[in-house]
Design a protein around this motif. Sequence first.
Motif, PDB file in Angstrom:
ATOM      1  N   ALA A  50       0.835  -1.210   0.000  1.00  0.00           N
ATOM      2  CA  ALA A  50       0.000   0.000   0.000  1.00  0.00           C
ATOM      3  C   ALA A  50       0.864   1.253   0.000  1.00  0.00           C
ATOM      4  N   ILE A  51       1.924   1.242   0.801  1.00  0.00           N
ATOM      5  CA  ILE A  51       2.804   2.412   0.883  1.00  0.00           C
ATOM      6  C   ILE A  51       3.587   2.593  -0.416  1.00  0.00           C
ATOM      7  N   ALA A  84       1.315   4.011  -2.901  1.00  0.00           N
ATOM      8  CA  ALA A  84       1.014   5.417  -2.613  1.00  0.00           C
ATOM      9  C   ALA A  84       2.169   6.322  -3.054  1.00  0.00           C
ATOM     10  N   GLN A  89       1.915   6.793  -6.671  1.00  0.00           N
ATOM     11  CA  GLN A  89       0.853   7.762  -6.968  1.00  0.00           C
ATOM     12  C   GLN A  89       1.347   9.182  -6.714  1.00  0.00           C
ATOM     13  N   GLY A 113      -2.475  10.466  -1.921  1.00  0.00           N
ATOM     14  CA  GLY A 113      -1.368   9.515  -1.762  1.00  0.00           C
ATOM     15  C   GLY A 113      -0.645   9.719  -0.447  1.00  0.00           C
ATOM     16  N   LYS A 114      -0.480  10.968  -0.076  1.00  0.00           N
ATOM     17  CA  LYS A 114       0.171  11.302   1.195  1.00  0.00           C
ATOM     18  C   LYS A 114      -0.593  10.707   2.376  1.00  0.00           C
ATOM     19  N   VAL A 128      -2.466   8.058   2.362  1.00  0.00           N
ATOM     20  CA  VAL A 128      -2.300   6.601   2.389  1.00  0.00           C
ATOM     21  C   VAL A 128      -0.979   6.232   3.062  1.00  0.00           C
ATOM     22  N   VAL A 129       0.098   6.947   2.730  1.00  0.00           N
ATOM     23  CA  VAL A 129       1.385   6.685   3.377  1.00  0.00           C
ATOM     24  C   VAL A 129       1.269   6.933   4.883  1.00  0.00           C
ATOM     25  N   THR A 161      -1.220   4.484   6.716  1.00  0.00           N
ATOM     26  CA  THR A 161      -0.736   3.100   6.692  1.00  0.00           C
ATOM     27  C   THR A 161       0.405   2.929   7.683  1.00  0.00           C
TER      28      THR A 161
END
Length: 396
Positions: A192-193, A196, A199, A215-216, A218-219, A222
């Motif tokens: 996932a990271i 992201a 992205q 995207g930020k 998600v990082v 997560t």
Amino acid sequence: MSVKWKLLAVFTAFAVMMGACSNSEETATTKTKEKEQTAAEQKEEKPAETEKKEEINYADVFKQAIAELEKAKQGQKVDFDKVTKLYEENLQTLVQKRDAEFQDTIDQHITTALAAGKDGSLDPVVVKQIFDKLMQKVFYTTIKHEFTEVEENWANKEAVKEEIEEAKQFYAILQPTVEKRDAAYGTKLADAINGAFAQIEDAAAKDDLLAFSLGKQVVDKTLMKTFYLATGALPHGYASKAANAAKQDEKEAKVEQAEGWAFYQSVYPYMKKHAPEEADYILKQFDLQTDVKTLDPAAINKAFVRGWAKVALHEYEESKESWGQDKSVITALEGALFINMMESDLKTLLGDQAYASLNDQAQRYLEAAKTKNKAEGEKLLSQLEATLNTVIEKAK
């Protein structure tokens, strides 16, 4: 094994200082520009010093310090002078910058722990865990810092590219922690990271600030999920590890408790803002003043679930209030990410089907926010809020 009074005093001080910093992230956002201007002025005044700091390989220095501290687990003597020198000459400036930005006191925590390890008042194994996990918090908040700089320098594509690359380098230090959680829980946090970051880079190339912001998140979230899985999730969090160890070896249990405490510092400020009762309960459970034999992993887990549910509700409230703006989309995603953070817990509380339905509603609400479909958004938001409030009740 009884814990020395000085050790208890150290952790009492830590707990008090952390409580005073509960609003750090919120305050940091409003003060970032001022601090960046100050940093720029300092850079002009001391170019040689800045250049030297930029040449530091944080990953390598961190690895060297951890390797020395790791000797304690094998019963070997730790050279605390060496670790302190590595810290003061290479890492301390970075820590102090994050302390100033996020109104934190990590430098004081680390220097206190290293001094206590050297004079023998704190178990060197515990010192290692404090140093390791608090430095991981600094690397985590530095990623957040780099993302803030990306936003502030969005028009300067070369600067944006450099800041993203720096964020990726700091994440590389944390990646083993993420992968360890993936192995324990069967999650795909690292994927996932990595996705992201891809992205984020694509968004920068296409000048799509909203895509970067998503995207930020998600990082960020997560990584928060990683720290949660390491502390209060069942059955592999340090709350469970400490409670299980306490049945046979109180000294080992104290080490596990310290690991949980140090890892928890990365998420405590965020939860404290929106679920203070739950946040402080968890903090007290991990504090070394608390008898490790009384540690209750199930109660800690439920406090986390209530806390994350309250945070998710706050994100959805912000999404509603900013409807039609990019912020509404961003906070809609944050709400969905906090729901995902509790995935295994919600499946236990609600059942697999109910969780799948909740997750689907979160994704559909995100799409409604993107397309500004207010009628659909309001309907889904009502359902999301009802379920999250049910979760809070069930987790009591």
